[in-house]
Scaffold this motif. Sequence first.
Motif, PDB file in Angstrom:
ATOM      1  N   THR A 188     100.624  61.825  49.100  1.00 22.20           N
ATOM      2  CA  THR A 188     101.217  60.842  48.174  1.00 22.20           C
ATOM      3  C   THR A 188     102.540  60.345  48.770  1.00 22.20           C
ATOM      4  OG1 THR A 188     102.660  62.345  46.961  1.00 22.20           O
ATOM      5  CG2 THR A 188     100.370  62.212  46.196  1.00 22.20           C
ATOM      6  N   PRO A 189     103.142  59.327  48.145  1.00 27.58           N
ATOM      7  CA  PRO A 189     104.408  58.798  48.680  1.00 27.58           C
ATOM      8  C   PRO A 189     105.559  59.816  48.712  1.00 27.58           C
ATOM      9  CG  PRO A 189     103.395  57.188  47.238  1.00 27.58           C
ATOM     10  CD  PRO A 189     102.578  58.444  47.104  1.00 27.58           C
ATOM     11  N   ILE A 190     105.459  60.927  47.975  1.00 27.07           N
ATOM     12  CA  ILE A 190     106.556  61.903  48.007  1.00 27.07           C
ATOM     13  C   ILE A 190     106.741  62.451  49.438  1.00 27.07           C
ATOM     14  CG2 ILE A 190     105.459  64.175  47.583  1.00 27.07           C
ATOM     15  CD1 ILE A 190     107.450  64.592  45.264  1.00 27.07           C
ATOM     16  N   TRP A 191     105.702  62.349  50.243  1.00 18.57           N
ATOM     17  CA  TRP A 191     105.742  62.859  51.621  1.00 18.57           C
ATOM     18  C   TRP A 191     106.306  61.840  52.614  1.00 18.57           C
ATOM     19  CZ3 TRP A 191     104.642  67.679  53.626  1.00 18.57           C
ATOM     20  CH2 TRP A 191     104.130  68.611  52.715  1.00 18.57           C
ATOM     21  N   GLU A 192     106.611  60.609  52.165  1.00 23.41           N
ATOM     22  CA  GLU A 192     107.025  59.530  53.077  1.00 23.41           C
ATOM     23  C   GLU A 192     108.143  59.947  54.042  1.00 23.41           C
ATOM     24  OE1 GLU A 192     105.765  56.827  54.500  1.00 23.41           O
ATOM     25  OE2 GLU A 192     104.303  57.075  52.910  1.00 23.41           O
ATOM     26  N   PRO A 193     109.248  60.550  53.541  1.00 21.55           N
ATOM     27  CA  PRO A 193     110.338  60.892  54.475  1.00 21.55           C
ATOM     28  C   PRO A 193     109.873  61.866  55.564  1.00 21.55           C
ATOM     29  CG  PRO A 193     111.029  61.179  52.172  1.00 21.55           C
ATOM     30  CD  PRO A 193     109.561  60.901  52.163  1.00 21.55           C
ATOM     31  N   ILE A 194     109.017  62.814  55.202  1.00 18.83           N
ATOM     32  CA  ILE A 194     108.536  63.794  56.191  1.00 18.83           C
ATOM     33  C   ILE A 194     107.554  63.129  57.151  1.00 18.83           C
ATOM     34  CG2 ILE A 194     107.261  65.988  56.462  1.00 18.83           C
ATOM     35  CD1 ILE A 194     108.343  66.723  53.651  1.00 18.83           C
TER      36      ILE A 194
END
Length: 261
Positions: A188-194
């Motif tokens: 999901t987008p919560i993983w974008e920074p990683i």
Amino acid sequence: MRLHDRVALVTGGGSGIGQAIAERFAAEGAAVVAADRFLDRAAATVRRITDAGGRAQAVAVDVADAAAVASMAQNAVAAFGRVDLLVNNAAIAEGDDILTFDEATWNRNLDIVLKGVFLCSKALLPGMIERRYGAIVNIASVNGLTGLGEEAYSAAKAGVINLTQNMAIKYGRHNVRVNVICPGTIHTPIWEPILQKDPHVFEKLARWYPMGRVGKPEDIAKAALFLASDDAAWITGATLTVDGGLTAGNYRMARDLLAEE
Ligand SMILES: NC(=O)c1ccc[n+]([C@@H]2O[C@H](COP(=O)([O-])OP(=O)(O)OC[C@H]3O[C@@H](n4cnc5c(N)ncnc54)[C@H](O)[C@@H]3O)[C@@H](O)[C@H]2O)c1
């Protein structure tokens, strides 16, 4: 239609897992309130639902703010008359290692992830109790079950699991059920920074998943649908781990991480 004539409110309904739950519930006949800190995200979810022929309403909320939560509840009731099903899904995940993150980061995680569940449940439980019908599905994490880093987030998720159990035993006699889902890694987008730092992060994580892949938002939406529906009429206080087998086989992860150290 497993949620025919039900009214559901999904926090964090503008992205990832919350969006998938909102769409799935709507497809099963529920009128859905998508509540999110970013109204434009919630509105996008609502558009997808209405384009597919469903009923939905977008509401802006910061789940950590009691006044905003009260107004979210009022808006939801104004839109659809009541709320039968609450999915406490909104969260952030910030900070890894208590020696490096600050008190404000700790507070932000606890406020959104744990206090948010308290405030939203407190706002919507009275109506459920009064009507003698309700189901709350909390979205915690495998991080709430075992030590996986992100200490503030994980401690808050462990709190969500305990709060679920306490709410379940208090309100069962009012025919209100409260259950919690612990997802493993979900794309999901919560993983974008990683993902920006490591584009192969999901492939790397997949080696620890007995099912051979990380999860999709729909994997969680299906579990949430089950727990919210009358198919789960005698299930309350349960912790449902939906993690492709990660925690059943986490010796593999421990072995690999120790070898890397
Ligand atoms: N993605 C994963 O790997 C994973 C794993 C385990 C658990 N979870 C849990 O699943 C849930 C959904 O995560 P996701 O991956 O879909 O994240 P996401 O970042 O894609 O979506 C979260 C949504 O919550 C909203 N939100 C954040 N803070 C808010 C606040 N204060 N008030 C209202 N809305 C707020 C965001 O705007 C966003 O739309 C979270 O509870 C998360 O902890 C996710």
